[in-house]
Design a protein around this motif. Sequence first.
Motif, PDB file in Angstrom:
ATOM      1  N   ARG A  15      -0.101   5.807  -6.675  1.00 24.59           N
ATOM      2  CA  ARG A  15      -0.721   5.308  -5.439  1.00 24.59           C
ATOM      3  C   ARG A  15      -1.341   6.430  -4.608  1.00 24.59           C
ATOM      4  O   ARG A  15      -2.436   6.264  -4.077  1.00 24.59           O
ATOM      5  N   THR A  16      -0.650   7.558  -4.482  1.00 30.27           N
ATOM      6  CA  THR A  16      -1.201   8.651  -3.664  1.00 30.27           C
ATOM      7  C   THR A  16      -2.466   9.225  -4.303  1.00 30.27           C
ATOM      8  O   THR A  16      -3.413   9.578  -3.598  1.00 30.27           O
ATOM      9  N   LEU A  17      -2.492   9.306  -5.621  1.00 34.61           N
ATOM     10  CA  LEU A  17      -3.683   9.819  -6.314  1.00 34.61           C
ATOM     11  C   LEU A  17      -4.871   8.888  -6.113  1.00 34.61           C
ATOM     12  O   LEU A  17      -5.982   9.342  -5.822  1.00 34.61           O
ATOM     13  N   ALA A  38      -1.633   9.055   8.600  1.00 43.14           N
ATOM     14  CA  ALA A  38      -0.632   9.334   7.577  1.00 43.14           C
ATOM     15  C   ALA A  38      -0.656   8.182   6.578  1.00 43.14           C
ATOM     16  O   ALA A  38      -1.291   7.147   6.812  1.00 43.14           O
ATOM     17  N   LEU A  39       0.051   8.344   5.473  1.00 41.29           N
ATOM     18  CA  LEU A  39       0.234   7.254   4.521  1.00 41.29           C
ATOM     19  C   LEU A  39       1.426   6.423   4.981  1.00 41.29           C
ATOM     20  O   LEU A  39       2.433   6.972   5.438  1.00 41.29           O
ATOM     21  N   TYR A  40       1.297   5.111   4.872  1.00 41.86           N
ATOM     22  CA  TYR A  40       2.360   4.191   5.264  1.00 41.86           C
ATOM     23  C   TYR A  40       2.703   3.308   4.076  1.00 41.86           C
ATOM     24  O   TYR A  40       1.817   2.884   3.337  1.00 41.86           O
ATOM     25  N   PHE A  53       3.015  -1.452  -1.147  1.00 42.65           N
ATOM     26  CA  PHE A  53       1.702  -0.823  -0.970  1.00 42.65           C
ATOM     27  C   PHE A  53       1.823   0.484  -0.204  1.00 42.65           C
ATOM     28  O   PHE A  53       2.689   0.636   0.656  1.00 42.65           O
ATOM     29  N   LEU A  54       0.919   1.395  -0.503  1.00 43.85           N
ATOM     30  CA  LEU A  54       0.644   2.521   0.376  1.00 43.85           C
ATOM     31  C   LEU A  54      -0.671   2.209   1.064  1.00 43.85           C
ATOM     32  O   LEU A  54      -1.609   1.725   0.431  1.00 43.85           O
ATOM     33  N   LYS A 161       6.853  11.128  -0.042  1.00 46.20           N
ATOM     34  CA  LYS A 161       6.932  11.108  -1.493  1.00 46.20           C
ATOM     35  C   LYS A 161       8.240  11.724  -1.962  1.00 46.20           C
ATOM     36  O   LYS A 161       8.609  12.802  -1.529  1.00 46.20           O
ATOM     37  N   GLU A 162       8.935  11.003  -2.839  1.00 43.21           N
ATOM     38  CA  GLU A 162      10.202  11.514  -3.380  1.00 43.21           C
ATOM     39  C   GLU A 162       9.886  12.552  -4.450  1.00 43.21           C
ATOM     40  O   GLU A 162       8.986  12.389  -5.262  1.00 43.21           O
TER      41      GLU A 162
END
Length: 163
Positions: A15-17, A38-40, A53-54, A161-162
């Motif tokens: 998702r982040t990519l 920011a990402l939520y 979802f992000l 992110k973990e």
Amino acid sequence: MPKLYLLLGGNLGDRTLYLQQARESIAAQVGSIKQASALYETAAWGKTDQPSFLNQVLEVETILGPEQVLQTINTIEHDLGRERLEHWGARVIDIDILFYDNLVQQTQRLTIPHPQLHLRRFTLLPLQEIAPGLVHPVFQQSIAELLQQCPDELEVKKYKKEV
């Protein structure tokens, strides 16, 4: 130059990519990104039996008109692998136009401002982060006010992110 607010989201794959690739494509094809929230992370809305979802909101300056923006972001979604199989279904990327300056427009293909943004915490929270005083041109209320009145109770939290 018109100010455009876009909501990015996705819940499949890395998702982040996908969000990063969408931001890069938007900067190259739509206009200069002036601010990014920011990402939520949020549980799926509408169709709930799918991954979380992000989401992220961008403020973009563009020389494109609203219809050109829509066509361009649809192409970006397609290029990143978006398949439109079901309404509110899982997807690698989704890009929505939230606002285009103070434009109020409704056509068969495009409604600005986004017709459901005031009902979605996952949209209002990142939007409030970068534009709390922005006033909705139809409701004549700020994003902060719309968030206070939002009926959506889904938890929206900043994404970490973990490792």
